[in-house]
Design an enzyme around this catalytic site. Structure first.
Site, PDB file in Angstrom:
ATOM      1  N   ARG A  26      38.129  44.322  41.783  1.00  0.00           N
ATOM      2  CA  ARG A  26      38.548  45.735  41.700  1.00  0.00           C
ATOM      3  C   ARG A  26      39.802  45.893  40.816  1.00  0.00           C
ATOM      4  O   ARG A  26      39.720  46.351  39.677  1.00  0.00           O
ATOM      5  CB  ARG A  26      38.796  46.293  43.116  1.00  0.00           C
ATOM      6  CG  ARG A  26      38.797  47.814  43.185  1.00  0.00           C
ATOM      7  CD  ARG A  26      40.086  48.465  42.759  1.00  0.00           C
ATOM      8  NE  ARG A  26      41.228  48.054  43.581  1.00  0.00           N
ATOM      9  CZ  ARG A  26      42.491  48.298  43.252  1.00  0.00           C
ATOM     10  NH1 ARG A  26      42.786  48.927  42.126  1.00  0.00           N
ATOM     11  NH2 ARG A  26      43.485  47.889  44.037  1.00  0.00           N
ATOM     12  N   ASP A  27      40.946  45.454  41.304  1.00  0.00           N
ATOM     13  CA  ASP A  27      42.201  45.618  40.555  1.00  0.00           C
ATOM     14  C   ASP A  27      42.144  44.854  39.232  1.00  0.00           C
ATOM     15  O   ASP A  27      42.634  45.329  38.204  1.00  0.00           O
ATOM     16  CB  ASP A  27      43.352  45.108  41.436  1.00  0.00           C
ATOM     17  CG  ASP A  27      44.719  45.298  40.814  1.00  0.00           C
ATOM     18  OD1 ASP A  27      44.832  46.005  39.807  1.00  0.00           O
ATOM     19  OD2 ASP A  27      45.681  44.712  41.333  1.00  0.00           O
ATOM     20  N   HIS A 219      51.916  42.104  47.061  1.00  0.00           N
ATOM     21  CA  HIS A 219      51.047  42.181  45.879  1.00  0.00           C
ATOM     22  C   HIS A 219      51.947  42.021  44.651  1.00  0.00           C
ATOM     23  O   HIS A 219      52.556  42.979  44.184  1.00  0.00           O
ATOM     24  CB  HIS A 219      50.346  43.543  45.889  1.00  0.00           C
ATOM     25  CG  HIS A 219      49.344  43.756  44.802  1.00  0.00           C
ATOM     26  ND1 HIS A 219      47.999  43.896  45.032  1.00  0.00           N
ATOM     27  CD2 HIS A 219      49.475  43.844  43.459  1.00  0.00           C
ATOM     28  CE1 HIS A 219      47.359  44.079  43.900  1.00  0.00           C
ATOM     29  NE2 HIS A 219      48.242  44.050  42.911  1.00  0.00           N
ATOM     30  N   HIS A 221      52.922  40.795  40.723  1.00  0.00           N
ATOM     31  CA  HIS A 221      52.441  40.590  39.357  1.00  0.00           C
ATOM     32  C   HIS A 221      53.341  39.574  38.674  1.00  0.00           C
ATOM     33  O   HIS A 221      54.545  39.513  38.947  1.00  0.00           O
ATOM     34  CB  HIS A 221      52.438  41.911  38.581  1.00  0.00           C
ATOM     35  CG  HIS A 221      51.297  42.809  38.956  1.00  0.00           C
ATOM     36  ND1 HIS A 221      50.934  43.904  38.217  1.00  0.00           N
ATOM     37  CD2 HIS A 221      50.413  42.749  39.982  1.00  0.00           C
ATOM     38  CE1 HIS A 221      49.879  44.494  38.775  1.00  0.00           C
ATOM     39  NE2 HIS A 221      49.545  43.818  39.848  1.00  0.00           N
ATOM     40  N   CYS A 252      48.610  43.430  32.511  1.00  0.00           N
ATOM     41  CA  CYS A 252      49.589  44.368  33.045  1.00  0.00           C
ATOM     42  C   CYS A 252      49.496  45.653  32.242  1.00  0.00           C
ATOM     43  O   CYS A 252      49.775  45.656  31.041  1.00  0.00           O
ATOM     44  CB  CYS A 252      51.002  43.807  32.967  1.00  0.00           C
ATOM     45  SG  CYS A 252      52.216  44.953  33.639  1.00  0.00           S
ATOM     46  N   ASN A 261      48.229  40.479  37.569  1.00  0.00           N
ATOM     47  CA  ASN A 261      48.119  39.981  38.937  1.00  0.00           C
ATOM     48  C   ASN A 261      48.368  38.486  39.038  1.00  0.00           C
ATOM     49  O   ASN A 261      47.940  37.713  38.184  1.00  0.00           O
ATOM     50  CB  ASN A 261      46.698  40.255  39.450  1.00  0.00           C
ATOM     51  CG  ASN A 261      46.444  41.725  39.699  1.00  0.00           C
ATOM     52  OD1 ASN A 261      47.194  42.377  40.403  1.00  0.00           O
ATOM     53  ND2 ASN A 261      45.381  42.252  39.096  1.00  0.00           N
TER      54      ASN A 261
HETATM   55 MG    MG Z   1      47.658  44.438  40.825  1.00  0.00          MG
END
Ligand code: MG
Length: 314
Positions: A26-27, A219, A221, A252, A261
């Site tokens: 998804r992300d 979460h 990055h 990003c 991520n």
């Molecule tokens: Mg993310």
């Protein structure tokens, strides 16, 4: 040649087990320039689950025009086994998205809020108050239908328009999401600027506001190479759910960087090295990321994948 493996040596006051919330399908794919065919997504998800990932975010039920890379949510859910659909998480932006997700048999949904007004305006086209008002019936209806709700909170450490973000501002929005019924809050360092002291400061601020680590996920990055240091700080403070993306999928969107991520493989290396159980097979995951890299036409930014990937034949 012996392929490297982390040597498990534990440290005091770390969790015995960590749940990885895998966000790659998804992300990750949402932020890749190339749209991946639905059958390849389904195979990716099947491989991730087979590698031992139990919490996988697989799709977003946003309006197809908003995120064309994820416009095939219904078709994708139709290709997944019922057992995978039931344990998967999907993003729902509004009531319509929730209805679509529940119709597919989904049991775990996520909503996406911002800690800053600038990002709420740009990403959600709403103020923070307006976005929370939009989510309230979504969370209520999801829970009434027996689904769990995860709340994403983005820009928790820095915002590209506002600069540094005060922990008190993050806690204020996070507290409202928890009160609304979000069982888990995922604290996002959306632009990857955080350093470990900030992580501890924010976790302490949540604890002081009555939101314990059992409600929190992190979460991170890796834009500036800090994701694993930040993860370690969170683990030392009792966090046991960490978001990561297979192969570091998803660049990003707010920096000219291929690194967004935290890569699940890199996270696994640290966790397994610390003797922390995850239930995930690192070998199988690296093989999956190498396979997907061929579909995306770019190599994985994961350091572990780069270290293990066979050298190209010249
Ligand atoms: Mg993310």
């Amino acid at each position: 040649m012996v392929r490297g493996l982390p040597q498990p040596v534990g440290m005091p006051e770390l969790p015995d087990r960590v749940t990885i919330h895998e966000v790659g399908p998804r992300d990750g794919l949402q932020n890749e320039p190339v749209a991946v065919p639905t059958d390849v997504k389904a195979e990716l998800i099947g491989r991730l689950v087979a590698a031992g990932l139990t919490s996988v975010e697989v799709a977003s039920f946003v309006h197809p025009a908003w995120v064309p890379q994820l416009a095939d949510a219904e078709q994708l859910m139709g290709l997944l086994p019922a057992s995978v659909v039931e344990q998967a998480t999907v993003l729902v932006p509004n009531r319509r998205g929730l209805e679509r997700a529940l119709a597919c048999g989904v049991r775990h949904v996520a909503v996406f809020a911002s800690a800053t007004e600038s990002f709420a305006a740009r990403n959600l086209n709403r103020s923070i108050d307006q976005s929370l008002a939009m989510f309230t019936p979504v969370v209520e209806e999801a829970r009434a239908a027996g689904a769990t709700v995860r709340g994403y909170l983005s820009m928790c450490f820095g915002d590209p328009w506002e600069g540094p973000v005060e922990p008190s501002a993050v806690v204020a929005v996070g507290r409202r999401l928890v009160d609304m019924g979000c069982g888990q809050l995922s604290l996002g360092d959306t632009i990857g600027v955080a350093t470990p002291g900030q992580v501890v400061e924010l976790l302490d601020a949540f604890a002081a506001a009555g939101v314990g680590v059992e409600h929190l996920a992190v979460h991170f990055h890796d834009t500036y190479g800090q994701a694993l240091a930040n993860t370690f700080a969170a683990l030392q403070h009792g966090v046991t759910t960490v978001d990561a993306s297979a192969g570091g999928l998803g660049g990003c969107p707010y920096a000219q960087s291929a690194t967004g991520n935290l890569a699940t493989e890199d996270l696994l290396w640290q966790l397994h090295g610390l003797g922390i159980a995850t239930g995930v097979d690192l070998d199988a995951l690296v093989a999956t990321s190498c396979w997907l890299a061929d579909h995306l036409g770019r190599s994985s930014p994961s350091r572990v994948v780069a270290a293990w990937r066979p050298a190209p034949v010249l």
